[in-house]
Design a protein around this motif. Structure first.
Motif, PDB file in Angstrom:
ATOM      1  N   ALA A  53     -82.374  47.571 -73.403  1.00 39.69           N
ATOM      2  CA  ALA A  53     -81.901  48.930 -73.153  1.00 39.69           C
ATOM      3  C   ALA A  53     -82.665  49.951 -73.988  1.00 39.69           C
ATOM      4  N   ALA A  54     -82.952  49.597 -75.259  1.00 39.75           N
ATOM      5  CA  ALA A  54     -83.602  50.548 -76.162  1.00 39.75           C
ATOM      6  C   ALA A  54     -85.116  50.548 -76.040  1.00 39.75           C
ATOM      7  N   ARG A  55     -85.694  49.398 -75.691  1.00 40.71           N
ATOM      8  CA  ARG A  55     -87.150  49.260 -75.665  1.00 40.71           C
ATOM      9  C   ARG A  55     -87.602  48.545 -74.403  1.00 40.71           C
ATOM     10  N   PRO A  56     -87.488  49.193 -73.244  1.00 44.05           N
ATOM     11  CA  PRO A  56     -87.949  48.546 -72.016  1.00 44.05           C
ATOM     12  C   PRO A  56     -89.455  48.294 -72.024  1.00 44.05           C
ATOM     13  N   ASP A  57     -90.180  48.986 -72.902  1.00 42.77           N
ATOM     14  CA  ASP A  57     -91.601  48.688 -73.057  1.00 42.77           C
ATOM     15  C   ASP A  57     -91.823  47.346 -73.720  1.00 42.77           C
ATOM     16  N   LEU A  58     -90.819  46.842 -74.427  1.00 40.85           N
ATOM     17  CA  LEU A  58     -90.928  45.586 -75.165  1.00 40.85           C
ATOM     18  C   LEU A  58     -90.251  44.437 -74.422  1.00 40.85           C
ATOM     19  N   VAL A  59     -89.053  44.669 -73.968  1.00 38.50           N
ATOM     20  CA  VAL A  59     -88.287  43.657 -73.225  1.00 38.50           C
ATOM     21  C   VAL A  59     -88.196  44.125 -71.775  1.00 38.50           C
ATOM     22  N   ASP A  60     -89.037  43.554 -70.928  1.00 39.41           N
ATOM     23  CA  ASP A  60     -89.110  43.987 -69.535  1.00 39.41           C
ATOM     24  C   ASP A  60     -88.659  42.863 -68.618  1.00 39.41           C
ATOM     25  N   ALA A  61     -88.853  43.040 -67.326  1.00 39.46           N
ATOM     26  CA  ALA A  61     -88.393  42.065 -66.346  1.00 39.46           C
ATOM     27  C   ALA A  61     -89.081  40.716 -66.535  1.00 39.46           C
ATOM     28  N   THR A  62     -90.354  40.724 -66.899  1.00 37.52           N
ATOM     29  CA  THR A  62     -91.069  39.457 -67.109  1.00 37.52           C
ATOM     30  C   THR A  62     -90.453  38.670 -68.253  1.00 37.52           C
ATOM     31  N   LEU A  63     -90.182  39.342 -69.367  1.00 37.95           N
ATOM     32  CA  LEU A  63     -89.606  38.640 -70.513  1.00 37.95           C
ATOM     33  C   LEU A  63     -88.208  38.120 -70.187  1.00 37.95           C
ATOM     34  N   LEU A  64     -87.436  38.903 -69.477  1.00 40.01           N
ATOM     35  CA  LEU A  64     -86.088  38.465 -69.108  1.00 40.01           C
ATOM     36  C   LEU A  64     -86.139  37.294 -68.129  1.00 40.01           C
ATOM     37  N   ARG A  65     -87.146  37.269 -67.261  1.00 43.24           N
ATOM     38  CA  ARG A  65     -87.320  36.109 -66.372  1.00 43.24           C
ATOM     39  C   ARG A  65     -87.628  34.856 -67.188  1.00 43.24           C
ATOM     40  N   LEU A  66     -88.529  34.971 -68.158  1.00 42.63           N
ATOM     41  CA  LEU A  66     -88.873  33.827 -68.997  1.00 42.63           C
ATOM     42  C   LEU A  66     -87.674  33.345 -69.800  1.00 42.63           C
TER      43      LEU A  66
END
Length: 305
Positions: A174-187
């Protein structure tokens, strides 16, 4: 250029020592329990969350817990590291003397070998050290006896750890979508779904760059073994992203380690995400250098995923 949004202000401060520790205490404990070392010069080396460290001459150091929690971790190190260290291809601060409470000081303490060099956080490993790192992990990940320590944060499956790390990851997303994005959440989702396909082994349990010692970029030692326990080797394999500098080093480490299944590699990525997120968030204000290491781990996992 627009700056990224700030991380949530959840940074913990270093807890106060639960017992006073100074050079005079160190000298007194040595005089009582190890008089052959009592005449060596004593000087402050460092103070962390759990332990204070004093140089003892040029080749030794004294570690004293600052808190009851640290005392429990040091007791693990005293008992088990001397049994594991001889089989490892890197230096460790295996205790050369295990001290007992005394002079009003309530906990065990240790005299250890001083490992010269700098932390990999400040002096990163060279890319050509990947194979050595993989060989170290392979040597460490051997069967642990049934009485080996159980660590409630490291011995557990990643799916259990997710109860702590999942909310952290959600806050960062929520705070850093540049850091935690859809790719990272998929992994992250793939890691949680990955089968636990290895028997538990010895693991270090805290393999980030601050616990790795280098000399001119060459792997020189691994420190801070208080979290060593019986657990999933994937927990230590998170160090591929927490410690190694680039994809080439990670590939060399995996080649040296050998036989890493897709499921184990997925869990290793998951542990790197879990630990990287906690470090990035919790250290954001109190320890920006450490927080940056957590961010780098997340970015490395994402870019290679």
């Amino acid at each position: 250029m627009t700056s990224p949004p700030a991380l949530p202000n959840t940074a913990p401060r270093i807890p106060p020592a639960e017992h006073p520790i100074d050079a005079d205490l160190v000298r007194g404990l040595l005089a009582d329990q190890q008089p052959a070392l009592a005449d060596r010069p004593v000087r402050v080396a460092s103070e962390g969350w759990d332990n204070a460290m004093f140089r003892l001459g040029e080749d030794l150091a004294v570690r004293l817990p600052r808190r009851r929690l640290g005392a429990a971790l040091l007791a693990v190190e005293q008992r088990w590291l001397p049994r594991v260290a001889p089989g490892l291809p890197v230096a460790t601060p295996s205790p050369v003397f295990a001290g007992a409470p005394g002079r009003g000081y309530p906990w065990p303490w240790s005299v250890v070998r001083w490992l010269p060099g700098a932390s990999a956080e400040r002096a990163p490993l060279n890319s050509d050290q990947g194979a050595r790192w993989g060989a170290f992990l392979k040597a460490l990940h051997r069967p642990a006896p049934a009485e080996a320590p159980f660590n409630p944060y490291r011995s557990i499956p990643l799916t259990e750890r997710a109860k702590l790390s999942g909310p952290t990851l959600a806050r960062l997303a929520a705070a850093r979508p540049d850091l935690v994005d859809a790719t990272l959440l998929r992994l992250w989702g793939e890691a949680l779904a990955a089968e636990a396909d290895l028997a538990p082994t010895w693991i270090h349990g805290d393999l980030h760059a601050r616990n790795v010692i280098t000399n001119d970029g060459v792997l020189a030692g691994v420190i801070d073994w208080g979290d060593m326990c019986r657990g999933d080797p994937a927990m230590d394999l998170d160090s591929l992203w927490m410690v190694l500098p680039d994809a080439a080093a990670r590939a060399a480490a995996l080649a040296a380690y050998g036989d890493v299944s897709k499921a184990t590699l997925a869990r290793a990525r998951g542990w790197a995400i879990a630990i990287g997120a906690v470090v990035a968030e919790s250290a954001a204000e109190a320890d920006p250098m450490f927080a940056a290491a957590g961010e780098r781990a997340l970015i490395a996992v994402r870019e290679e995923g």
